[in-house]
Design a protein around this motif. Structure first.
Motif: not given
Length: 194
Positions: A34-37, A60-63, A79-88
């Motif tokens: 799951c990812a939230l940007a 690239n879900p396996d990365a 580009k415009r910046g992004v904050v990001l959260g990733i849960l695996k």
């Protein structure tokens, strides 16, 4: 049979035709990602940057979360910046992995005890960074709450102890429906059940 239940709340900033928050999730036999940007600021360019990041993750879900962060960071140069959260979640090893940069919140809940993930400071915009990655034991009936900065802890905290992820979202919607939103708002409630 699915091991993950998820429910989502998302609203764009009032008066804007664009939503700078983007999310993605996918469950396979061996795991879940799951990812939230959240694109910085609001409007078309915030939306574009968030979409770039989510497209990379879909391809690239396996990365690993660290590999994803590095790839996304390179692609956002200029580009415009992004904050990001990733849960695996790894169903084989029973390990969860989390990485966040900026003000994407992640809370882990098990047996009514909650713990906040501490993110890497800053945002993705092409500059070199080291990303903090957290690993933990994936336990039966564990909840994960991910949210963008449109969600306040004061509004969220009374809602997150529900067992059912739909009830978490419903309680949050009810608690905030009369509040004025000043930002794009995304809340993902995730429950892992063996």
């Amino acid at each position: 049979m699915s091991k993950v239940q998820i429910s989502v709340y998302q609203k764009e900033k009032p008066g804007s035709p664009f939503c700078g928050d983007r999310y993605f999730y996918e469950e396979t036999e061996s795991g879940f990602i799951c990812a939230l940007a959240d694109g910085l600021g609001t409007g078309e360019f915030a939306e574009e940057s968030a979409e770039i990041v989510i497209d990379i993750i879909k391809k690239n879900p396996d990365a690993t979360p660290n590999e994803i962060m590095i790839t996304c960071n390179k692609q956002l140069h200029g580009k415009r910046g992004v904050v990001l959260g990733i849960l695996k979640l790894d169903f084989i090893t029973n390990i969860y992995t989390v990485s966040t940069i900026g003000n994407i919140g992640i809370v882990f809940i098990h047996n009514k005890k909650k713990q906040h993930h501490i993110p890497t400071g800053g945002y993705l915009a092409g500059t070199k960074k080291k990303f903090k990655v957290e690993h933990g034991q994936l336990k039966d009936d564990m909840h994960f709450i991910m949210y963008s900065d449109g969600v306040s802890d004061a509004d969220l905290n009374p809602c997150i102890m529900h067992e059912d992820v739909r009830e978490i979202i419903s309680a949050y919607d009810e608690a905030t429906k009369l509040r004025e939103r000043r930002d794009d708002t995304t809340l993902l409630a995730i429950r892992y059940k063996k």
